[in-house]
Design a protein around this motif. Structure first.
Motif, PDB file in Angstrom:
ATOM      1  N   THR A 208      23.313   7.351 -13.904  1.00 20.70           N
ATOM      2  CA  THR A 208      22.449   6.291 -13.397  1.00 20.70           C
ATOM      3  C   THR A 208      21.414   6.837 -12.417  1.00 20.70           C
ATOM      4  O   THR A 208      20.247   6.425 -12.435  1.00 20.70           O
ATOM      5  CB  THR A 208      23.290   5.198 -12.718  1.00 20.70           C
ATOM      6  OG1 THR A 208      24.228   4.669 -13.666  1.00 20.70           O
ATOM      7  CG2 THR A 208      22.413   4.076 -12.192  1.00 20.70           C
ATOM      8  N   LEU A 209      21.836   7.785 -11.581  1.00 20.17           N
ATOM      9  CA  LEU A 209      20.884   8.428 -10.666  1.00 20.17           C
ATOM     10  C   LEU A 209      19.810   9.195 -11.449  1.00 20.17           C
ATOM     11  O   LEU A 209      18.635   9.207 -11.059  1.00 20.17           O
ATOM     12  CB  LEU A 209      21.624   9.379  -9.719  1.00 20.17           C
ATOM     13  CG  LEU A 209      22.540   8.725  -8.682  1.00 20.17           C
ATOM     14  CD1 LEU A 209      23.229   9.798  -7.849  1.00 20.17           C
ATOM     15  CD2 LEU A 209      21.749   7.784  -7.776  1.00 20.17           C
ATOM     16  N   LEU A 210      20.213   9.811 -12.556  1.00 24.57           N
ATOM     17  CA  LEU A 210      19.243  10.503 -13.405  1.00 24.57           C
ATOM     18  C   LEU A 210      18.256   9.510 -14.019  1.00 24.57           C
ATOM     19  O   LEU A 210      17.046   9.791 -14.112  1.00 24.57           O
ATOM     20  CB  LEU A 210      19.964  11.281 -14.498  1.00 24.57           C
ATOM     21  CG  LEU A 210      19.092  12.110 -15.457  1.00 24.57           C
ATOM     22  CD1 LEU A 210      18.291  13.150 -14.683  1.00 24.57           C
ATOM     23  CD2 LEU A 210      19.952  12.779 -16.515  1.00 24.57           C
ATOM     24  N   ALA A 211      18.755   8.343 -14.406  1.00 26.00           N
ATOM     25  CA  ALA A 211      17.880   7.303 -14.955  1.00 26.00           C
ATOM     26  C   ALA A 211      16.915   6.786 -13.890  1.00 26.00           C
ATOM     27  O   ALA A 211      15.731   6.537 -14.167  1.00 26.00           O
ATOM     28  CB  ALA A 211      18.719   6.157 -15.515  1.00 26.00           C
ATOM     29  N   VAL A 212      17.413   6.630 -12.667  1.00 26.53           N
ATOM     30  CA  VAL A 212      16.541   6.210 -11.564  1.00 26.53           C
ATOM     31  C   VAL A 212      15.468   7.274 -11.313  1.00 26.53           C
ATOM     32  O   VAL A 212      14.299   6.952 -11.057  1.00 26.53           O
ATOM     33  CB  VAL A 212      17.372   5.947 -10.296  1.00 26.53           C
ATOM     34  CG1 VAL A 212      16.465   5.701  -9.095  1.00 26.53           C
ATOM     35  CG2 VAL A 212      18.290   4.748 -10.498  1.00 26.53           C
ATOM     36  N   GLY A 213      15.868   8.542 -11.389  1.00 25.01           N
ATOM     37  CA  GLY A 213      14.900   9.618 -11.221  1.00 25.01           C
ATOM     38  C   GLY A 213      13.832   9.598 -12.303  1.00 25.01           C
ATOM     39  O   GLY A 213      12.653   9.839 -12.026  1.00 25.01           O
ATOM     40  N   ALA A 214      14.238   9.309 -13.537  1.00 22.32           N
ATOM     41  CA  ALA A 214      13.260   9.225 -14.627  1.00 22.32           C
ATOM     42  C   ALA A 214      12.280   8.086 -14.390  1.00 22.32           C
ATOM     43  O   ALA A 214      11.068   8.233 -14.610  1.00 22.32           O
ATOM     44  CB  ALA A 214      13.986   9.024 -15.954  1.00 22.32           C
ATOM     45  N   ALA A 215      12.781   6.946 -13.921  1.00 23.88           N
ATOM     46  CA  ALA A 215      11.901   5.811 -13.635  1.00 23.88           C
ATOM     47  C   ALA A 215      10.977   6.112 -12.458  1.00 23.88           C
ATOM     48  O   ALA A 215       9.806   5.705 -12.450  1.00 23.88           O
ATOM     49  CB  ALA A 215      12.732   4.567 -13.350  1.00 23.88           C
ATOM     50  N   PHE A 216      11.494   6.832 -11.472  1.00 20.94           N
ATOM     51  CA  PHE A 216      10.664   7.206 -10.325  1.00 20.94           C
ATOM     52  C   PHE A 216       9.529   8.136 -10.761  1.00 20.94           C
ATOM     53  O   PHE A 216       8.377   7.984 -10.327  1.00 20.94           O
ATOM     54  CB  PHE A 216      11.532   7.882  -9.269  1.00 20.94           C
ATOM     55  CG  PHE A 216      10.794   8.276  -8.024  1.00 20.94           C
ATOM     56  CD1 PHE A 216      10.539   7.352  -7.036  1.00 20.94           C
ATOM     57  CD2 PHE A 216      10.353   9.580  -7.852  1.00 20.94           C
ATOM     58  CE1 PHE A 216       9.843   7.711  -5.881  1.00 20.94           C
ATOM     59  CE2 PHE A 216       9.665   9.953  -6.712  1.00 20.94           C
ATOM     60  CZ  PHE A 216       9.406   9.016  -5.725  1.00 20.94           C
ATOM     61  N   ILE A 217       9.866   9.097 -11.618  1.00 21.37           N
ATOM     62  CA  ILE A 217       8.835  10.000 -12.146  1.00 21.37           C
ATOM     63  C   ILE A 217       7.776   9.217 -12.915  1.00 21.37           C
ATOM     64  O   ILE A 217       6.575   9.478 -12.790  1.00 21.37           O
ATOM     65  CB  ILE A 217       9.484  11.070 -13.044  1.00 21.37           C
ATOM     66  CG1 ILE A 217      10.334  12.018 -12.197  1.00 21.37           C
ATOM     67  CG2 ILE A 217       8.434  11.860 -13.816  1.00 21.37           C
ATOM     68  CD1 ILE A 217      11.131  13.015 -13.016  1.00 21.37           C
TER      69      ILE A 217
END
Length: 205
Positions: free
Chosen positions: A184-193
């Motif tokens: 989920t943190l990786l998904a949040v990072g993708a959305a942030f990017i």
């Protein structure tokens, strides 16, 4: 006088044999490579659908950070949530493979749309707005699908008595939740990017 002559005892040291190291890939790595191959096949299918189509798909750019972040996070979390809930079922193994295929098809479709006119005429703002997010979010879906398949197989083996050993599976469930927390943190990072790239692309001339 009697003299007893004792023969010297000889000892033979046996050769210590070390257990042979297992060669090959672990089951987790094999699943990861298979899911990567399925995602790549989805990218190929999605790209071919654009090449063979005469309909143009317009990619909008210039959204605000908040809009891009929320929209991208919702898009990738649909896949992550589907993998999570499918992993809690003994029949959810197929779902992981299918979701990776669909995610790859979407990434391939958007990427091919950007490069449809050739490498020399690529719109850099559209490329920045799409490609980084698709790369990171696809990796997140692959990891989520891998944990889905592993957990689903574990539940299936326990249900049908193929897995020896006791325990109530609390440790496995705790580890499953921790791994999906990282995903989920990786998904949040993708959305942030994607939000950052949207702002950059919107300010490009």
């Amino acid at each position: 006088m009697t003299v007893n002559v004792q023969k010297r005892k000889s000892y033979r040291v046996k050769r210590v044999s070390r257990p042979a190291q297992r060669s090959g890939l672990s089951p987790a790595k094999r699943i990861y490579l298979l899911l990567t191959a399925i995602s790549a096949a989805g990218v190929f299918i999605g790209a071919c659908s654009v090449i063979n189509s005469e309909t143009f798909f317009e990619i909008r750019i210039g959204s605000s950070f908040a809009d891009s972040f929320v929209g991208s996070l919702a898009a990738v979390m649909i896949y992550v949530a589907a993998c999570f809930f499918a992993g809690t079922s003994s029949a959810g193994t197929f779902c992981g493979y299918l979701l990776c295929l669909f995610k790859g098809m979407g990434a391939g479709f958007l990427s091919a749309e950007i490069f449809r006119s050739g490498l020399t005429s690529v719109d850099l703002s559209k490329a920045l707005n799409v490609l980084p997010f698709e790369a990171v979010s696809t990796a997140a879906v692959i990891f989520a699908a891998r944990e889905n398949i592993r957990m689903s197989r574990l539940i299936s083996e326990k249900a049908f008595g193929k897995l020896s050993g006791g325990g109530d599976g609390t440790d496995c469930l705790r580890l499953y939740l921790m791994k999906f927390g990282v995903i989920t943190l990786l998904a949040v990072g993708a959305a942030f990017i994607d939000g950052i790239m949207a702002v950059i692309a919107g300010n490009m001339p």
